[in-house]
Design a protein around this motif. Structure first.
Motif, PDB file in Angstrom:
ATOM      1  N   UNK A  38     -85.076 -15.494   8.018  1.00  0.00           N
ATOM      2  CA  UNK A  38     -86.503 -15.462   7.730  1.00  0.00           C
ATOM      3  C   UNK A  38     -86.959 -14.219   6.984  1.00  0.00           C
ATOM      4  N   UNK A  39     -86.019 -13.529   6.330  1.00  0.00           N
ATOM      5  CA  UNK A  39     -86.402 -12.325   5.581  1.00  0.00           C
ATOM      6  C   UNK A  39     -86.423 -12.683   4.098  1.00  0.00           C
ATOM      7  N   UNK A  40     -87.491 -12.273   3.394  1.00  0.00           N
ATOM      8  CA  UNK A  40     -87.575 -12.550   1.963  1.00  0.00           C
ATOM      9  C   UNK A  40     -87.135 -11.325   1.162  1.00  0.00           C
ATOM     10  N   UNK A  41     -86.127 -11.517   0.315  1.00  0.00           N
ATOM     11  CA  UNK A  41     -85.718 -10.465  -0.616  1.00  0.00           C
ATOM     12  C   UNK A  41     -85.914 -10.967  -2.037  1.00  0.00           C
ATOM     13  N   UNK A  42     -86.245 -10.042  -2.908  1.00  0.00           N
ATOM     14  CA  UNK A  42     -86.393 -10.359  -4.322  1.00  0.00           C
ATOM     15  C   UNK A  42     -84.990 -10.377  -4.934  1.00  0.00           C
ATOM     16  N   UNK A  43     -84.609 -11.548  -5.463  1.00  0.00           N
ATOM     17  CA  UNK A  43     -83.227 -11.674  -5.955  1.00  0.00           C
ATOM     18  C   UNK A  43     -82.976 -10.810  -7.189  1.00  0.00           C
ATOM     19  N   UNK A  44     -84.041 -10.429  -7.885  1.00  0.00           N
ATOM     20  CA  UNK A  44     -83.853  -9.612  -9.088  1.00  0.00           C
ATOM     21  C   UNK A  44     -83.703  -8.124  -8.806  1.00  0.00           C
ATOM     22  N   UNK A  45     -84.397  -7.640  -7.806  1.00  0.00           N
ATOM     23  CA  UNK A  45     -84.431  -6.189  -7.611  1.00  0.00           C
ATOM     24  C   UNK A  45     -83.916  -5.719  -6.270  1.00  0.00           C
ATOM     25  N   UNK A  46     -83.655  -6.671  -5.377  1.00  0.00           N
ATOM     26  CA  UNK A  46     -83.300  -6.244  -4.023  1.00  0.00           C
ATOM     27  C   UNK A  46     -81.967  -6.813  -3.549  1.00  0.00           C
ATOM     28  N   UNK A  47     -81.159  -7.278  -4.485  1.00  0.00           N
ATOM     29  CA  UNK A  47     -79.893  -7.913  -4.120  1.00  0.00           C
ATOM     30  C   UNK A  47     -78.800  -7.457  -5.079  1.00  0.00           C
ATOM     31  N   UNK A  48     -77.664  -7.022  -4.530  1.00  0.00           N
ATOM     32  CA  UNK A  48     -76.518  -6.686  -5.377  1.00  0.00           C
ATOM     33  C   UNK A  48     -75.286  -7.401  -4.836  1.00  0.00           C
ATOM     34  N   UNK A  49     -74.582  -8.059  -5.736  1.00  0.00           N
ATOM     35  CA  UNK A  49     -73.317  -8.683  -5.363  1.00  0.00           C
ATOM     36  C   UNK A  49     -72.225  -7.629  -5.517  1.00  0.00           C
ATOM     37  N   UNK A  50     -71.434  -7.451  -4.461  1.00  0.00           N
ATOM     38  CA  UNK A  50     -70.469  -6.343  -4.441  1.00  0.00           C
ATOM     39  C   UNK A  50     -69.032  -6.839  -4.268  1.00  0.00           C
ATOM     40  N   UNK A  51     -68.107  -5.920  -4.421  1.00  0.00           N
ATOM     41  CA  UNK A  51     -66.698  -6.242  -4.207  1.00  0.00           C
ATOM     42  C   UNK A  51     -66.433  -6.156  -2.703  1.00  0.00           C
ATOM     43  N   UNK A 110     -86.679  -7.685  12.199  1.00  0.00           N
ATOM     44  CA  UNK A 110     -87.655  -7.178  13.166  1.00  0.00           C
ATOM     45  C   UNK A 110     -88.785  -6.442  12.429  1.00  0.00           C
ATOM     46  N   UNK A 111     -89.972  -6.434  13.027  1.00  0.00           N
ATOM     47  CA  UNK A 111     -91.134  -5.808  12.370  1.00  0.00           C
ATOM     48  C   UNK A 111     -90.851  -4.361  11.948  1.00  0.00           C
ATOM     49  N   UNK A 148     -80.351 -18.088   1.357  1.00  0.00           N
ATOM     50  CA  UNK A 148     -79.578 -18.115   2.601  1.00  0.00           C
ATOM     51  C   UNK A 148     -80.177 -17.163   3.639  1.00  0.00           C
ATOM     52  N   UNK A 149     -80.524 -15.957   3.210  1.00  0.00           N
ATOM     53  CA  UNK A 149     -81.072 -14.981   4.161  1.00  0.00           C
ATOM     54  C   UNK A 149     -82.457 -15.418   4.631  1.00  0.00           C
TER      55      UNK A 149
END
Lengths: 160, 391
Positions: free
Chosen positions: B83-96, B219-220, B77-78
Motif C-alpha cells: 500500500x505504499x506509492x512510489x514514483x517510478x520515475x524518481x523513486x525507484x532504481x533497479x539494481x544488481x 507505517x505512518x 507490486x509495492x
C-alpha cells in the motif's frame, strides 16, 4: 486442506501419512479421514505408478487414435464411448472439441497388435465414421514428470 | 614498492562462510544444508522472456535506473502488497541484486564517522558495506528469547548522537525471524524520536509463512525515512540473474542513482526483461514455492522437536536456526564435526555475527527427500553427542 492433500499425493501417492500430516501442519487422523472421504466420493480414483517402460526390457507401443463418430439420439457420445473404453487395452477415452470426437489412447505389445485392434475392433463399430492412428515415438514428459532429464543440484554448496 | 592496498579493505575480515566453503568443496559426497538460494529453477515463462529478449536483440544498456516498464511494475507490486506509492520515475532504481542496493544506499547516506546500527545475526554484507562507506558499524546483538526480533529498547540502547541509519534485515537470514506490525510500530517510534533513517532489506518478503509481510515503510511517517530494498532472487528463484531494486524518497534516490550510474551503469538488460514477466505473471509461482518451503519448514520443526533440539519457530526466509548450546561446543566445532562425521554441511551461526554463537543455520532450500536424508544424519549425530556427553 483437500486441495493441498491432492496436490501432494498427485505427485507422490506413496507419501507417509504421518509425514503428510506434519508438512501440512494437520493431524494424521484428519488426513486419513479426508483421504477416505475423497476415495468414497470418487475424487481419488486410484494410486498409480509412473513407469518409463522405455527403460525396461518390456516392449510397449502407445498410440493416440482420433475417432470420428455419429452421435446417437438420446445417447450422445456416451454409448459409443462406453463400447470403446470397455476394451482393457484402451488406456483412456476423452470426448474432444474440434476436428474429431473421441481421443482414444491405447497400449499394445507391438504396432501390429495396435493396428489389428483399430482395424478389427474400433473401425468396425457401427457409429465410427473414421479413425486416425498416431504412434508415440518418444515420451519427453508424462503426467507432469520430465522423463529424460535427471535432476542435479548445481548450486554452490555453501552460500551466505 | 609501496603498499598498494587500502587499509580499510585489508582490515575487513573475510566472510566466515568462505572458510567453511573450502572444506566442503573438498568433500565430494558431502550433503549440504548450507545454501542461501532457492532450489527451484526460475519458472520457465520468466526464463523464456529473458531468452526472447535476447532473440529480439535487446542487448543494449537500459536507462540507468532501469527499464521504465519494470520500474512501473515494481511500483505496482509495492502498491498492491504494501500500500505504499512510489514514483517510478524518481523513486525507484533497479539494481544488481539487493546487495548493490544496500551498498549504494549506505554510500549515499553516510558521512565519515556516522554510525550505522546493524542487528546481528544477519546477512554477511551489511558490516563490510558500512565500513566501505566510511560508517562506524554498531552491532545490535539480537536475542533468542525475543525470537531474534529487534526491540525498541535495543535500538535505544545503541543510539548515540552519531547514529544515522538502522539496517532492518527482516525476514531474516540466518534466523528466519520476522517483524510483525506491532514490533515495527515500536521501532518506528524510536526512528522518529531519534531522527534516524532505515535501510529495510526485505529480500525475503514473499517468503513469510502464515502471515503477511509488513514493510516498515508502510507505517505512518516512515516512508520518508526508509529505503525499501527487495529483489527477484528469493521470491522468483532468480539469484543468478542478479536483479534487485530500491525504492525511497526522491532526495535520497537521486544521490543513490549517481553512484549506481557511475559504478554500475545499469542492471543486466536480459534480467530486467525477465523480471517484468515475473512481476506481471509470477504470483502463482511464488505461491507454489512458498507453500513448498512452508511444508519443509514444518517438517524440520517437527523433527527438531522429536529429537529435542531447541529451536524457535521461524516464520520467514528459508532457514531454521537451532540452538546447539547443550552440546558444550562452539558453533564452528559443531558444524565442523557434523561435516566430518556425517558429511552434512550447515553454517555456524557465528558466520553471521559473534552473537550467532551457540546456533547453526540450516537451510531448507532443498527437496523434502534430501532434507529427510540430511535430518536423519543430524538425528544420529545429535544422539551420539548426547551419549558421549553422558559417558
Amino acid at each position: 486442506m483437500r486441495e493441498q492433500i491432492l496436490s501432494i499425493i498427485e505427485r507422490n501417492s506413496r507419501i507417509d501419512l504421518k509425514e503428510l500430516a506434519v508438512i501440512l501442519g494437520a493431524q494424521e487422523i484428519d488426513i486419513v479421514n479426508e483421504l477416505e472421504a475423497m476415495e468414497k466420493e470418487g475424487i481419488i480414483c486410484g494410486y498409480h505408478t509412473m513407469i518409463d517402460w522405455e527403460k525396461t526390457a518390456i516392449e510397449k507401443v502407445t498410440a493416440l487414435i482420433e475417432v470420428r463418430v455419429t452421435p446417437q439420439r438420446g445417447q450422445g457420445f456416451d454409448n459409443i464411448a462406453e463400447r470403446i473404453y470397455k476394451y482393457p487395452e484402451v488406456n483412456s477415452v476423452y470426448l474432444i472439441s474440434g476436428g474429431y470426437d473421441l481421443l482414444v489412447t491405447l497400449e499394445g505389445k507391438s504396432l501390429k497388435e495396435v493396428s489389428t485392434f483399430v482395424s478389427d475392433k474400433l473401425s468396425t463399430l457401427e457409429t465410427v465414421l473414421s479413425t486416425a492412428t498416431h504412434f508415440i515415438l518418444k515420451k519427453y514428459k508424462d503426467h507432469g514428470t520430465i522423463l529424460a532429464k535427471k535432476y542435479e543440484d548445481e548450486r554452490e554448496k555453501i552460500t551466505p | 614498492m609501496r603498499n598498494p592496498l587500502a587499509d580499510k579493505v585489508v582490515d575487513i575480515k573475510p566472510s566466515g562462510i568462505r572458510k567453511f566453503f573450502d572444506i566442503v568443496s573438498e568433500m565430494e559426497d558431502a550433503i549440504s544444508l548450507g545454501v542461501g538460494e532457492p532450489d527451484f529453477d526460475t519458472p520457465w515463462h520468466i526464463r523464456d522472456e529473458g531468452i526472447y529478449s535476447l532473440e529480439k536483440g535487446r542487448t543494449f544498456y537500459t536507462s540507468n535506473a532501469g527499464l521504465k516498464e519494470l520500474k512501473t511494475e515494481i511500483c505496482n507490486y509495492i502498491k498492491r502488497t504494501q500500500g505504499i506509492a512510489y514514483d517510478s520515475n524518481h523513486e525507484t532504481i533497479v539494481t544488481v541484486g539487493g546487495s548493490e542496493a544496500i551498498d549504494i544506499a549506505l554510500r549515499a547516506m553516510i558521512n565519515a564517522g556516522e554510525e550505522v546500527l546493524i542487528p546481528q545475526p544477519s546477512y554477511v554484507s551489511y558490516e563490510p558495506c558500512a565500513i566501505l562507506a566510511n560508517a562506524v558499524p554498531v552491532i545490535i546483538e539480537l536475542k533468542a528469547e525475543n525470537e531474534f526480533r529487534l526491540t525498541a529498547q535495543e535500538v535505544l540502547d545503541a543510539v548515540t548522537d552519531k547514529t544515522k541509519v538502522l539496517i532492518l534485515p527482516y525476514p531474516n537470514n540466518p534466523t528466519g525471524a520476522i517483524m510483525e506490525r506491532e514490533d515495527l510500530e515500536k521501532i518506528a517510534e524510536v526512528i522518529e524520536e531519534k531522527d534516524l533513517f532505515v535501510i529495510s532489506d526485505e529480500i525475503y518478503a514473499e517468503l513469510t509463512y502464515g502471515r503477511e509481510h509488513v514493510s516498515i515503510a508502510s507505517l505512518p511517517g516512515m516512508r520518508e525515512r526508509t529505503i525499501l530494498i527487495n529483489g527477484f532472487s528469493k521470491a522468483y528463484a532468480m539469484t543468478g540473474w542478479r536483479l534487485g531494486y530500491a525504492c525511497g524518497p526522491r532526495a535520497i534516490m537521486e544521490q543513490m542513482l549517481k553512484i549506481h550510474q557511475f559504478a554500475i551503469m545499469c542492471a543486466p538488460t536480459t534480467s530486467q526483461y525477465a523480471a517484468v514477466e515475473a512481476l506481471k505473471n509470477g504470483d502463482e509461482d511464488v505461491k507454489q514455492m512458498r507453500e513448498a518451503y512452508n511444508q519443509r519448514r514444518r517438517y524440520l520443526l517437527y523433527m527438531f522437536k522429536e529429537m529435542g533440539l531447541d529451536c524457535f519457530e521461524p516464520f520467514g526466509a528459508f532457514y531454521v536456526f537451532p540452538c546447539i548450546k547443550e552440546f558444550g561446543m562452539t558453533s564452528e566445532e559443531f558444524a565442523d564435526r557434523f561435516l566430518r562425521e556425517e558429511k552434512v554441511a550447515v553454517v555456524p551461526g557465528t558466520a553471521f555475527g559473534e552473537c550467532g554463537e551457540g546456533f547453526v543455520r540450516i537451510s531448507y532450500a532443498y527437496s523434502l527427500e534430501n532434507l529427510k536424508i540430511a535430518i536423519g544424519k543430524l538425528k544420529a549425530f545429535v544422539e551420539r553427542l548426547r551419549s558421549q556427553k553422558r559417558e
